[in-house]
Every structure is written in structure tokens, then in C-alpha cells.
Design a protein around this motif. Structure first.
Motif, PDB file in Angstrom:
ATOM      1  N   LEU A 129       4.547  38.946  14.569  1.00 36.59           N
ATOM      2  CA  LEU A 129       5.014  38.934  13.184  1.00 36.59           C
ATOM      3  C   LEU A 129       4.227  39.911  12.327  1.00 36.59           C
ATOM      4  O   LEU A 129       4.796  40.614  11.495  1.00 36.59           O
ATOM      5  CB  LEU A 129       4.920  37.515  12.607  1.00 36.59           C
ATOM      6  CG  LEU A 129       6.012  36.554  13.081  1.00 36.59           C
ATOM      7  CD1 LEU A 129       5.909  35.244  12.339  1.00 36.59           C
ATOM      8  CD2 LEU A 129       7.390  37.162  12.864  1.00 36.59           C
TER       9      LEU A 129
ATOM     10  N   VAL B 272       5.728  42.824  10.102  1.00 34.38           N
ATOM     11  CA  VAL B 272       5.470  42.901   8.656  1.00 34.38           C
ATOM     12  C   VAL B 272       4.815  44.229   8.327  1.00 34.38           C
ATOM     13  O   VAL B 272       5.198  44.928   7.376  1.00 34.38           O
ATOM     14  CB  VAL B 272       4.566  41.720   8.219  1.00 34.38           C
ATOM     15  CG1 VAL B 272       4.045  41.945   6.819  1.00 34.38           C
ATOM     16  CG2 VAL B 272       5.344  40.423   8.280  1.00 34.38           C
TER      17      VAL B 272
ATOM     18  N   LEU C 258       7.566  46.409   6.569  1.00 34.10           N
ATOM     19  CA  LEU C 258       7.432  46.090   5.140  1.00 34.10           C
ATOM     20  C   LEU C 258       6.309  46.892   4.491  1.00 34.10           C
ATOM     21  O   LEU C 258       6.514  47.629   3.530  1.00 34.10           O
ATOM     22  CB  LEU C 258       7.146  44.585   4.961  1.00 34.10           C
ATOM     23  CG  LEU C 258       8.363  43.661   4.896  1.00 34.10           C
ATOM     24  CD1 LEU C 258       7.910  42.227   4.754  1.00 34.10           C
ATOM     25  CD2 LEU C 258       9.246  44.052   3.724  1.00 34.10           C
TER      26      LEU C 258
ATOM     27  N   MET D  62      -2.260  45.606   0.978  1.00 32.62           N
ATOM     28  CA  MET D  62      -2.001  44.157   0.947  1.00 32.62           C
ATOM     29  C   MET D  62      -2.012  43.548   2.346  1.00 32.62           C
ATOM     30  O   MET D  62      -1.545  42.430   2.554  1.00 32.62           O
ATOM     31  CB  MET D  62      -0.646  43.896   0.310  1.00 32.62           C
ATOM     32  CG  MET D  62      -0.615  44.326  -1.122  1.00 32.62           C
ATOM     33  SD  MET D  62       0.064  43.073  -2.164  1.00 32.62           S
ATOM     34  CE  MET D  62       1.629  42.829  -1.427  1.00 32.62           C
TER      35      MET D  62
ATOM     36  N   ILE E  63      -3.734  39.876   2.787  1.00 34.75           N
ATOM     37  CA  ILE E  63      -3.045  38.708   2.229  1.00 34.75           C
ATOM     38  C   ILE E  63      -1.726  38.464   2.958  1.00 34.75           C
ATOM     39  O   ILE E  63      -1.355  37.311   3.239  1.00 34.75           O
ATOM     40  CB  ILE E  63      -2.840  38.859   0.690  1.00 34.75           C
ATOM     41  CG1 ILE E  63      -2.387  37.519   0.110  1.00 34.75           C
ATOM     42  CG2 ILE E  63      -1.872  39.947   0.356  1.00 34.75           C
ATOM     43  CD1 ILE E  63      -2.455  37.465  -1.368  1.00 34.75           C
ATOM     44  N   ALA E  64      -1.051  39.538   3.341  1.00 32.54           N
ATOM     45  CA  ALA E  64       0.215  39.360   4.057  1.00 32.54           C
ATOM     46  C   ALA E  64      -0.033  38.717   5.416  1.00 32.54           C
ATOM     47  O   ALA E  64       0.682  37.792   5.829  1.00 32.54           O
ATOM     48  CB  ALA E  64       0.899  40.714   4.226  1.00 32.54           C
TER      49      ALA E  64
ATOM     50  N   LEU F  21      -0.884  35.050   5.086  1.00 30.35           N
ATOM     51  CA  LEU F  21       0.339  34.281   4.799  1.00 30.35           C
ATOM     52  C   LEU F  21       1.059  33.958   6.106  1.00 30.35           C
ATOM     53  O   LEU F  21       1.431  32.810   6.371  1.00 30.35           O
ATOM     54  CB  LEU F  21       1.234  35.105   3.870  1.00 30.35           C
ATOM     55  CG  LEU F  21       2.398  34.370   3.214  1.00 30.35           C
ATOM     56  CD1 LEU F  21       1.854  33.275   2.335  1.00 30.35           C
ATOM     57  CD2 LEU F  21       3.231  35.345   2.403  1.00 30.35           C
ATOM     58  N   VAL F  22       1.223  34.989   6.950  1.00 26.99           N
ATOM     59  CA  VAL F  22       1.915  34.795   8.224  1.00 26.99           C
ATOM     60  C   VAL F  22       1.189  33.757   9.072  1.00 26.99           C
ATOM     61  O   VAL F  22       1.787  32.809   9.606  1.00 26.99           O
ATOM     62  CB  VAL F  22       1.999  36.133   8.984  1.00 26.99           C
ATOM     63  CG1 VAL F  22       2.519  35.895  10.392  1.00 26.99           C
ATOM     64  CG2 VAL F  22       2.898  37.103   8.246  1.00 26.99           C
TER      65      VAL F  22
ATOM     66  N   VAL G 160       1.463  30.114   7.835  1.00 29.79           N
ATOM     67  CA  VAL G 160       2.763  29.511   8.143  1.00 29.79           C
ATOM     68  C   VAL G 160       2.820  29.098   9.609  1.00 29.79           C
ATOM     69  O   VAL G 160       3.265  27.995   9.952  1.00 29.79           O
ATOM     70  CB  VAL G 160       3.903  30.500   7.800  1.00 29.79           C
ATOM     71  CG1 VAL G 160       5.204  29.991   8.348  1.00 29.79           C
ATOM     72  CG2 VAL G 160       3.979  30.689   6.314  1.00 29.79           C
TER      73      VAL G 160
ATOM     74  N   GLN H 174       0.832  26.047  10.248  1.00 33.78           N
ATOM     75  CA  GLN H 174       1.538  24.883   9.712  1.00 33.78           C
ATOM     76  C   GLN H 174       2.625  24.427  10.681  1.00 33.78           C
ATOM     77  O   GLN H 174       2.789  23.236  10.941  1.00 33.78           O
ATOM     78  CB  GLN H 174       2.157  25.265   8.357  1.00 33.78           C
ATOM     79  CG  GLN H 174       2.768  24.111   7.617  1.00 33.78           C
ATOM     80  CD  GLN H 174       1.696  23.271   6.949  1.00 33.78           C
ATOM     81  OE1 GLN H 174       0.965  23.751   6.105  1.00 33.78           O
ATOM     82  NE2 GLN H 174       1.583  22.024   7.350  1.00 33.78           N
ATOM     83  N   ILE H 175       3.332  25.382  11.257  1.00 30.32           N
ATOM     84  CA  ILE H 175       4.392  25.037  12.209  1.00 30.32           C
ATOM     85  C   ILE H 175       3.799  24.366  13.440  1.00 30.32           C
ATOM     86  O   ILE H 175       4.282  23.328  13.911  1.00 30.32           O
ATOM     87  CB  ILE H 175       5.200  26.301  12.597  1.00 30.32           C
ATOM     88  CG1 ILE H 175       6.017  26.784  11.395  1.00 30.32           C
ATOM     89  CG2 ILE H 175       6.123  26.015  13.772  1.00 30.32           C
ATOM     90  CD1 ILE H 175       6.743  28.065  11.638  1.00 30.32           C
TER      91      ILE H 175
ATOM     92  N   MET I 174       2.937  20.798  12.680  1.00 34.46           N
ATOM     93  CA  MET I 174       4.102  19.902  12.634  1.00 34.46           C
ATOM     94  C   MET I 174       4.608  19.608  14.045  1.00 34.46           C
ATOM     95  O   MET I 174       4.911  18.463  14.395  1.00 34.46           O
ATOM     96  CB  MET I 174       5.236  20.541  11.839  1.00 34.46           C
ATOM     97  CG  MET I 174       5.004  20.586  10.347  1.00 34.46           C
ATOM     98  SD  MET I 174       6.250  21.642   9.616  1.00 34.46           S
ATOM     99  CE  MET I 174       5.843  21.508   7.902  1.00 34.46           C
ATOM    100  N   VAL I 175       4.703  20.677  14.869  1.00 37.63           N
ATOM    101  CA  VAL I 175       5.247  20.507  16.212  1.00 37.63           C
ATOM    102  C   VAL I 175       4.341  19.611  17.056  1.00 37.63           C
ATOM    103  O   VAL I 175       4.804  18.693  17.736  1.00 37.63           O
ATOM    104  CB  VAL I 175       5.442  21.886  16.875  1.00 37.63           C
ATOM    105  CG1 VAL I 175       5.846  21.716  18.324  1.00 37.63           C
ATOM    106  CG2 VAL I 175       6.486  22.684  16.126  1.00 37.63           C
TER     107      VAL I 175
ATOM    108  N   LYS J 222       2.263  17.378  16.041  1.00 35.72           N
ATOM    109  CA  LYS J 222       2.298  16.000  15.542  1.00 35.72           C
ATOM    110  C   LYS J 222       3.473  15.250  16.179  1.00 35.72           C
ATOM    111  O   LYS J 222       3.369  14.077  16.504  1.00 35.72           O
ATOM    112  CB  LYS J 222       2.431  16.017  14.023  1.00 35.72           C
ATOM    113  CG  LYS J 222       2.029  14.719  13.344  1.00 35.72           C
ATOM    114  CD  LYS J 222       2.029  14.910  11.846  1.00 35.72           C
ATOM    115  CE  LYS J 222       1.695  13.632  11.131  1.00 35.72           C
ATOM    116  NZ  LYS J 222       1.701  13.825   9.671  1.00 35.72           N
ATOM    117  N   LYS J 223       4.582  15.990  16.355  1.00 35.22           N
ATOM    118  CA  LYS J 223       5.759  15.374  16.939  1.00 35.22           C
ATOM    119  C   LYS J 223       5.612  15.212  18.454  1.00 35.22           C
ATOM    120  O   LYS J 223       5.891  14.150  19.010  1.00 35.22           O
ATOM    121  CB  LYS J 223       6.968  16.270  16.628  1.00 35.22           C
ATOM    122  CG  LYS J 223       8.245  15.850  17.319  1.00 35.22           C
ATOM    123  CD  LYS J 223       8.964  14.828  16.506  1.00 35.22           C
ATOM    124  CE  LYS J 223      10.313  14.508  17.128  1.00 35.22           C
ATOM    125  NZ  LYS J 223      11.040  13.534  16.359  1.00 35.22           N
TER     126      LYS J 223
END
Lengths: 192, 355
Positions: A55, A59, A63, A72, A75-76, A79-80, A83, A86-87, A90-91, A93-94
């Protein structure tokens, strides 16, 4: 193909992130009490670093460079990475609640794991193309996994051995990490 | 100006896309959580003290929710919390364990237990223990430097200004056991709140070694064991050990202890009383009384005297069930024995048969 092999061997063994570049020390010391959680951590980091390499390359190339926004980059990239972590959280945890509990605070800490941001920045600095970036990211993460699993194995043995009182626990772990780093320096001759 | 807009726009779009992605992932990988479990977690104190034996309040909430921990597993919340959790879980609250409080098993205050040397090091019991086992003459004594005070999250332990040993405020103590874990002298232990007698000494040494160091230490004289009428005391490592199954709360051990190492809950000591209307004068109570505290002639109402210790032996034996126990309002008089032998001698054997 040859250059890809060089990247893999270089990242996993010669320039191992933990053992010779001081990157990713925090989870390396934090989640290395048991081999299975260490392996889980390694896998989580591998996913994040591999995907982050992909990613961040996209980017960066599509970009930031066309829009002259190279300043930048940090910071970019963060951010990647945030995220992605975070994914993963979540995964996990499941899928595996026990691993999620065992990794504890170190899971969100991957966000600020310097190994992850490090691999993204190194990729862009070395000028790797898409495939090289991903290969570099995954193999660097595998190097991290290798180091943390070996280290956890040693620490498991240390926990049940008769250590001097003053060395028991963290001091012993750090000394062990130092000795492992010496061992990894032996790979320096593999790649010229 | 353009640069600012472009960079803000790019980052903003990126963030927006990622936000949407996260929302989608969250929906796909949603873990259903029973609201009950969160309710339990919110009801727990949240100090994460570990007193329940689980790694924290979250883990205990999971365990209670799964039914692998009892609803009163949290020692901090006590009965009120158990009640609340019972409501959430829809079960009846009934206590499965007695409330425990941290107890200082040492009475070696500075005026009772000698000091070996002046300690001027780090004000911490663990550090002080490293220096020749602490500066108290008795190596089992409370050092009073307050490592437990720092460990207590509930402000329940303080070092007494004059005696220089730790004291626990039983009302504030939440029985989390943090102090028990840190004390290098193992002077603190969790004990049931309502014990009638406690041995407040840990000196596992021969008597003369203890008495050289401390005025109130247990010297292992076994007087308590000899006086116990219920075989509830056995000697172990020069210290008495109470068998609470056999103990009848008569507190005679605390009364006879020559050094005062055994503490008795004398405020709650009991005395037996006979219902005068019901008593038929069978004399069984007089026979079973081990403290010579009951007098009375056959077929006449018996009386309980001041020597009664409230052991309750007569209560269970009375055929008319007319003896009851109540809390004493004044101190027991050990000299007020009735002397059953003389009274018995006055009535010849088999007299009741002739009468």
C-alpha cells in the motif's frame, strides 16, 4: 529473480531488522515469553508489513510523487499502517480470541512499531519496485518472526532454568538478545 | 495555497477511504458480545488488583459470565457486589466464601521486640531485609517500613506511629492480597474476618530464642494446647495450630496464653443461658460442661455461672433444647468455677433412682 533472492536473504538473515538494525525491539522483548504467542505476533507483523509495503508503494507512486507531496511521506505511511493494524486487530479478535488476549497491548503497538514504518521508508529510499517492495516487506517480517520465535524458545528454557537471582527475568532476556545478535552477525559474510 | 489544498485533500480522501474500509471490516468481523458480560464488567470495581486470582477485572467478568467463577469471587466488592451480579446473572446470591481480611501476624511493637541495630537505608522492607535480615531482633517480626502500605490500593494499611508495625483497617481492607504478596517477612496473611482466636506470631523457634527477643512472641509452651478441651490445637514448628473444625470459640487458649501471643475476639465471647421455665433438671448440661460452670440439683432448675466460656457443648446436649448462647456483656471470671466434683459428691450415686 536473482535480485529478489538477494533481498530475501539480506532481509531475513544478514540485515535482520531486530538483530542488526535495532528495529521492532518493543514487541520482540514484550511478546517473547512463549513461542506460540511469539509466532502469532510474527504472523500479525508479517501481514501488516507485507500489506503496508504494497500500500505504501502504491500511495507513494500514484499519489505522493505525481502530486509532489513527498514531504508528507511519514504521515501518509503512518495512516496506512494504523489502518492495517486496526484491521488485524479486528480480524484477530474474531478469529482467535486467545491470541488476541495474549498479544494484549502489543497488538495496537504494531502501529508505532518502527520495523513497519522502517520497511516502508527503506523501500522508497532503496527505490524498489512493487514486487521488490512487497518481497522486502514480507522477508523483513519473516526475519522478525524468526528472531522473536528463536528468542521466545530460549526464554521458555530460561524461565525453567536456575538463573542467578539478579539475572532472572528482564536482565537475562536482554543479555540473551545481545548474544543472539552476535550470532546473527555471522551471516554478514553471506551477501556482498 | 494550492499545495496546502492538494495535500489536505489527498490526506483527507485517503483517511475517508480508510475510514469506510474500517467500518466495513468491523461489520464483517463483528464479535457478538452479550450485553450481560459488559454489565458484569461495569459492576466490578475495576481496580485490576488480581485479588480474585484472575489477571484483572476483564478476565473475572469473562469467568463469571461463563459460570466458571462464583458471583462473589471478587473480594473487593463484597456482598453488595455479589448481590448486584446475582441480579445481572439472574441467580440467587448466596455466599460461597467468608469475607477475609489481611491480618498482621506480629505484635512485636518497638517496646516489645528488641532492635538489633539502627537501620538508615532505603525505607522499604524488602531492602531492609537484605541487610542482615532486617533490624528487628526477631527475624520473623514486622519491620514496619511500609512496603505493604505502598502496595495497598485501598488505603487500608498504615504503620502505627508509636508501635512501628503495620495495622490493617478491617473496614477498608478489600482482601485483594496485594500486601500479602509483597511482605518480605510474610507477616501478613488473609484470614477469615470472624475467627474467634488468632495466633499473632510467626516465630518458628525454640521458646528461649523467642523470649530473648520479644515479650509477646509465642514461646511454644503448649499451655493453650493443654487447656483446649476440644483437641483443637496441635503444635507445629513450636507454634500452636488451630483446627477450626473442632474449635468451639471458647477462647480459653487466648485467656491462658502467658505471653499474649494468641488474640481472642473477647468482644464477641458468648455465655450460655438456661430457660428457667423449660429446664427439667436432668443434669446433663452439668455433666458435659468442661469448665465447671453449671450448678444445680437434680430435678431442679440448673444455673450457669460466670466461668462459662460459651463453648456451646451443653446447648447441643440439652434434651429440652432450653439452653441458648448470647454475647457476654462482661469479662469471664475464670475463678468462678462451681466445682462440680463437690456438688456431685453431695448426691450419692443412684439417688435419683431411690427418690
Amino acid at each position: 529473480m536473482n535480485s529478489l533472492m538477494m533481498i530475501v536473504i539480506g532481509s531475513v538473515l544478514v540485515n535482520n531488522f531486530v538483530m542488526s538494525q535495532f528495529l521492532g525491539i518493543c514487541p520482540f522483548l514484550g511478546v517473547s515469553k512463549r513461542t506460540d504467542t511469539a509466532l502469532g505476533m510474527g504472523m500479525a507483523v508479517t501481514f501488516v508489513m507485507g500489506t503496508a509495503s504494497l500500500l505504501t508503494y502504491l500511495v507513494e507512486t500514484f499519489l505522493l510523487i505525481p502530486l509532489n507531496l513527498e514531504y508528507m511521506q511519514t504521515i501518509a505511511f503512518i495512516l496506512v499502517i494504523a489502518v492495517l493494524v486496526q484491521i488485524v486487530e479486528m480480524v484477530l479478535k474474531k478469529i482467535s480470541r486467545s491470541l488476541y488476549m495474549a498479544l494484549g497491548v502489543y497488538l495496537p503497538l504494531i502501529t508505532t512499531n518502527c520495523a513497519v514504518l522502517g520497511v516502508a521508508v527503506l523501500n522508497s529510499r532503496e527505490g524498489y519496485n512493487l514486487i521488490e517492495s512487497v518481497v522486502n516487506g514480507v522477508s523483513a517480517a519473516l526475519g522478525f518472526t524468526l528472531a522473536i520465535v528463536i528468542f521466545a524458545g530460549i526464554r521458555e528454557r530460561l524461565a525453567s532454568s536456575n538463573m542467578p537471582k539478579w539475572m532472572d527475568g528482564f536482565p537475562g532476556a536482554l543479555i540473551t538478545a545481545g548474544l543472539m545478535s552476535i550470532a546473527f552477525q555471522g551471516f554478514a559474510g553471506l551477501v556482498h | 495555497m494550492n499545495g496546502v489544498l492538494i495535500s489536505a485533500g489527498v490526506l483527507g480522501t485517503l483517511a475517508l477511504l480508510f475510514g469506510l474500509l474500517l467500518t466495513w471490516v468491523n461489520k464483517v468481523f463483528e464479535v457478538p458480545v452479550d450485553p450481560k458480560r459488559d454489565e458484569i464488567r461495569n459492576a466490578l470495581p475495576g481496580a485490576n488488583c488480581g485479588g480474585c486470582g484472575y489477571p484483572g477485572c476483564d478476565a473475572l467478568a469473562d469467568a463469571i459470565f461463563n459460570g466458571s467463577a462464583p458471583i462473589d469471587a471478587c473480594p473487593v466488592g463484597g456482598a453488595a457486589l455479589a448481590q448486584r451480579l446475582a441480579e445481572i446473572m439472574g441467580v440467587e446470591a448466596k455466599p460461597t466464601q467468608e469475607r477475609k481480611i489481611a491480618t498482621v501476624v506480629c505484635q512485636g511493637t518497638v517496646d516489645r521486640c528488641k532492635t538489633k541495630f539502627q537501620y538508615h537505608g532505603i525505607s522499604d522492607c524488602v531492602a531492609a531485609t537484605l541487610v542482615n535480615n532486617g533490624n528487628r531482633a526477631c527475624r520473623y517480626a514486622c519491620l514496619g517500613l511500609g512496603t505493604c502500605v505502598k502496595a495497598c490500593k485501598f488505603d487500608a494499611i498504615h504503620i502505627d506511629e508509636h508501635s512501628k508495625i503495620a495495622t490493617v483497617d478491617p473496614n477498608k481492607c478489600q482482601s485483594c492480597g496485594a500486601c500479602v504478596a509483597v511482605c518480605p517477612k510474610h507477616v501478613l496473611s488473609l484470614q477469615p474476618e470472624t475467627l474467634p482466636v488468632r495466633l499473632l506470631c510467626r516465630a518458628f523457634e525454640m521458646g528461649y530464642l523467642v523470649s530473648d527477643n520479644c515479650k509477646i512472641g509465642c514461646v511454644g509452651c503448649e499451655i493453650c494446647k493443654d487447656n483446649c478441651q476440644f483437641d483443637a490445637i496441635v503444635m507445629e514448628n513450636h507454634l500452636p495450630k488451630f483446627d477450626m473444625e473442632k474449635c468451639t470459640s471458647c477462647m480459653i487458649c487466648a485467656e491462658v496464653c502467658p505471653t499474649g501471643a494468641i488474640w481472642g475476639d473477647f468482644d464477641n465471647r458468648r455465655i450460655a443461658a438456661i430457660d428457667r421455665k423449660e429446664c427439667i433438671g436432668c443434669g446433663i448440661c452439668k455433666k458435659v460442661c468442661k469448665f465447671e460452670a453449671i450448678s444445680g440439683e437434680m430435678k431442679k432448675v440448673h444455673q450457669i455461672h460466670e466461668a462459662c466460656t460459651g463453648c456451646g457443648e451443653c446447648v447441643s446436649k440439652c434434651p429440652k433444647k432450653c439452653i441458648s448462647l448470647r454475647v457476654r456483656d462482661h469479662v469471664r471470671d475464670a475463678n468462678a468455677k462451681v466445682g462440680t466434683t463437690q456438688v456431685e459428691a453431695a448426691i450419692p450415686k443412684g439417688a435419683e433412682l431411690q427418690a
